[in-house]
Design an enzyme around this catalytic site. Structure first.
Site, PDB file in Angstrom:
ATOM      1  N   GLN A 119      -8.006  21.208  12.731  1.00 22.77           N
ATOM      2  CA  GLN A 119      -6.975  21.177  13.790  1.00 22.77           C
ATOM      3  C   GLN A 119      -6.055  22.377  13.570  1.00 22.77           C
ATOM      4  O   GLN A 119      -4.898  22.236  13.208  1.00 22.77           O
ATOM      5  CB  GLN A 119      -6.201  19.872  13.721  1.00 22.77           C
ATOM      6  CG  GLN A 119      -7.085  18.654  13.983  1.00 22.77           C
ATOM      7  CD  GLN A 119      -6.282  17.375  14.069  1.00 22.77           C
ATOM      8  OE1 GLN A 119      -5.271  17.306  14.740  1.00 22.77           O
ATOM      9  NE2 GLN A 119      -6.728  16.355  13.351  1.00 22.77           N
ATOM     10  N   LYS A 178     -23.989  27.169  19.427  1.00 25.93           N
ATOM     11  CA  LYS A 178     -23.720  25.726  19.491  1.00 25.93           C
ATOM     12  C   LYS A 178     -22.603  25.457  20.497  1.00 25.93           C
ATOM     13  O   LYS A 178     -21.655  26.226  20.578  1.00 25.93           O
ATOM     14  CB  LYS A 178     -23.298  25.241  18.087  1.00 25.93           C
ATOM     15  CG  LYS A 178     -22.841  23.804  18.020  1.00 25.93           C
ATOM     16  CD  LYS A 178     -22.348  23.425  16.617  1.00 25.93           C
ATOM     17  CE  LYS A 178     -20.846  23.430  16.516  1.00 25.93           C
ATOM     18  NZ  LYS A 178     -20.338  22.925  15.225  1.00 25.93           N
ATOM     19  N   MET A 184       0.798  -1.242   0.000  1.00 31.24           N
ATOM     20  CA  MET A 184       0.000   0.000   0.000  1.00 31.24           C
ATOM     21  C   MET A 184       0.827   1.287   0.000  1.00 31.24           C
ATOM     22  O   MET A 184       0.271   2.373   0.125  1.00 31.24           O
ATOM     23  CB  MET A 184      -1.024   0.033   1.161  1.00 31.24           C
ATOM     24  CG  MET A 184      -2.081  -1.060   1.094  1.00 31.24           C
ATOM     25  SD  MET A 184      -2.926  -1.102  -0.494  1.00 31.24           S
ATOM     26  CE  MET A 184      -4.064   0.240  -0.336  1.00 31.24           C
TER      27      MET A 184
END
Ligand code: R5P
Length: 310
Positions: free
Chosen positions: A94, A190, A35
């Site tokens: 992030q 929220k 892979m």
């Protein structure tokens, strides 16, 4: 100019190349038995202005690695300039230290793309505009807002619209669309008690009797938008439709959206649609291929990209 497609969204790369009347550059981007990614460019690209199209969407790490290795192959093949066209920039959420001993992965990804060989980046609706500053190379951050505003004007003509941001972080994005539509803006308060879980605390603004258009950059689990739609309906909204730039659709998101009080959700093709998205009765795709193609053409001709923001 050369357009190279990695594997995350070949239909979009093909549409961009077709809009520019160019064939995709002959290249193999494949896996070894274990892979590992292997890339081979089958055409001479020495001295060329090369654009590599790859969204770093699911599987994010594999797609990022394909992009990095392709950039390396192009750099070592003496391309004159390499632009990483990353319609969906994964890891963008992030973008800051969210707690003690946590990474700023968006910055790391920016470093990797630069180090691998990109001279510039072309992207769309970065989760946070300041991610542009994580790069020390030029970044053109296009917006889906003009495309969305045109579609809303066509489809919702004559309705009493109210644009809604599903959280405080999305207010600038939602306000840009509200301004184009000359409508009011509401905001949802929220909270995220923990990663992957969102709760609506309050709806700020009077949505009673209004046709609400929720605007967001990413739909991932669908929790944010489904909860927001429920809260709007509870507060008297007549209908709720949604415009989102990046359809990540993790886990059971498509089913959740199908069962939610959402008239229709519109996403761009920055991420290739899965079969579940394609057959969904309340999700529609809008293509960004002409917008990306025009930006590529202007970058290549060294002309202004900013008029595309209008
Ligand atoms: C958050 O700040 C983003 O703009 C999106 O609202 C969020 O990533 C959506 O995630 P989910 O669909 O999992 O609630």
């Amino acid at each position: 100019m050369k357009i190279v497609a990695c594997n995350s969204n070949r239909p979009l790369a093909e549409a961009v190349a077709a809009a520019l009347n160019l064939p995709l550059t002959q290249a193999s981007i494949r896996r070894f038995a274990d892979m590992e990614v292997f890339v081979e460019i089958h055409e001479n690209i020495r001295g060329e202005d090369v654009f590599v199209v790859q969204s770093t969407s699911y599987p994010a790490n594999d797609n990022l690695m394909e992009l990095l290795i392709t950039l390396d192959a192009l750099k070592r093949s003496s391309a004159r300039r390499i632009t990483a066209v990353v319609p969906y920039f994964g890891y963008a959420r992030q973008d800051r230290k969210s707690g003690p001993r946590t990474p700023i992965s968006a910055k790391l990804v920016a470093n990797l793309i630069t180090e691998a060989g990109a001279d510039r980046v072309l992207t769309l609706d970065l989760h946070a505009g300041q991610i542009q500053g994580f790069f020390d190379i030029p970044v053109d951050n296009l917006f889906a807002a003009p495309l969305f505003a045109r579609d809303i004007l066509e489809r919702y003509k004559g309705r009493d619209l109210m644009v809604v941001s599903p959280d405080v972080g999305g207010v600038v994005r939602a306000r840009a669309i509200a301004a184009r539509l000359h409508t009011d803006l509401a905001i949802i308060d929220k909270r995220r008690p923990r990663a992957g879980v969102s709760e609506v605390m309050n709806v700020i603004g009077d949505v009673d009797g209004r046709d609400c258009i929720l605007v967001d950059d990413i739909v991932d689990s669908g929790g944010t938008l489904c909860n927001a739609a429920d809260a709007l309906i509870k507060n008297g909204a007549k209908s709720v439709s949604v415009y989102v730039t990046h359809g990540v659709f993790s886990g059971g998101a498509v089913a959740r959206i199908g069962a939610a009080s959402i008239e229709q959700m519109v996403v761009t093709d920055s991420i290739q649609a899965t079969e579940a998205v394609r057959v969904s009765s309340n999700i529609r795709q809008l293509t960004i291929a002409p917008l990306l193609a025009e930006a590529v053409r202007r970058i290549s001709e060294e002309s202004s990209v900013s008029t595309l923001f209008n």
